[in-house]
Design a protein around this motif. Structure first.
Motif, mmCIF file in Angstrom:
data_model
loop_
_atom_site.group_PDB
_atom_site.id
_atom_site.type_symbol
_atom_site.label_atom_id
_atom_site.label_comp_id
_atom_site.label_asym_id
_atom_site.label_seq_id
_atom_site.Cartn_x
_atom_site.Cartn_y
_atom_site.Cartn_z
ATOM 1 N N GLN A 1 -30.221 -5.261 -9.841
ATOM 2 C CA GLN A 1 -30.792 -4.677 -8.624
ATOM 3 C C GLN A 1 -31.337 -5.786 -7.727
ATOM 4 N N LEU B 1 -29.718 -1.771 -15.390
ATOM 5 C CA LEU B 1 -29.775 -1.935 -13.939
ATOM 6 C C LEU B 1 -30.762 -3.004 -13.479
ATOM 7 N N GLU B 2 -31.858 -3.150 -14.199
ATOM 8 C CA GLU B 2 -32.910 -4.062 -13.736
ATOM 9 C C GLU B 2 -32.407 -5.447 -13.362
ATOM 10 N N ILE C 1 -30.620 2.852 -4.768
ATOM 11 C CA ILE C 1 -30.509 1.650 -5.589
ATOM 12 C C ILE C 1 -29.577 0.681 -4.875
ATOM 13 N N ARG C 2 -30.047 -0.526 -4.701
ATOM 14 C CA ARG C 2 -29.224 -1.595 -4.123
ATOM 15 C C ARG C 2 -28.965 -2.626 -5.217
ATOM 16 N N VAL C 3 -27.699 -3.015 -5.343
ATOM 17 C CA VAL C 3 -27.347 -4.002 -6.362
ATOM 18 C C VAL C 3 -26.901 -5.300 -5.707
ATOM 19 N N ARG D 1 -36.067 0.444 -7.265
ATOM 20 C CA ARG D 1 -35.460 1.689 -6.800
ATOM 21 C C ARG D 1 -36.470 2.403 -5.907
ATOM 22 N N PHE E 1 -22.896 -1.741 -11.945
ATOM 23 C CA PHE E 1 -23.743 -0.579 -11.671
ATOM 24 C C PHE E 1 -23.041 0.706 -12.112
#
Length: 101
Positions: free
Chosen positions: A82, A78-79, A8-10, A86, A18
């Motif tokens: 991000q 999270l959506e 997962i990249r934020v 994912r 996160f």
């Protein structure tokens, strides 16, 4: 056993968001009878990149996990933070008994 590794990249500036959101999933997942391990790892060179290492007793246990309120809540939080979807990679533990000794 089934191992799932999720990357997962934020977005920059959202790493703390996160961690707060993922704590919900972490704490809930560790209580699931089908979960054997759940680690949240942060890339030391990129503080906005996380790897989630999950071990479940079976594919059915993973599917049950995806239906839990804590998982659904975490995904919804999270959506918006991000940078993209994912990514998931799956493995079977072939020598789990050997490694557990």
């Amino acid at each position: 056993m089934l191992i799932q590794m999720v990357t997962i990249r934020v977005k920059p500036g959202h790493a703390d968001d996160f961690i707060e959101a993922f704590r919900i999933n972490y704490e809930g997942t560790r209580q699931e009878p089908g979960n054997l391990r759940f680690d949240v790892l942060r890339d030391p060179d990129d503080g906005n990149k996380f790897l989630i290492y999950e071990v479940f007793k079976s594919e059915a246990a993973l599917e049950e996990h995806r239906r839990t309120p804590h998982y659904q809540k975490c995904v919804s939080l999270l959506e918006p933070i991000q940078t993209g979807p994912r990514t998931k990679v799956f493995y079977n533990a072939e020598m789990a008994d050997f490694l557990a000794d």
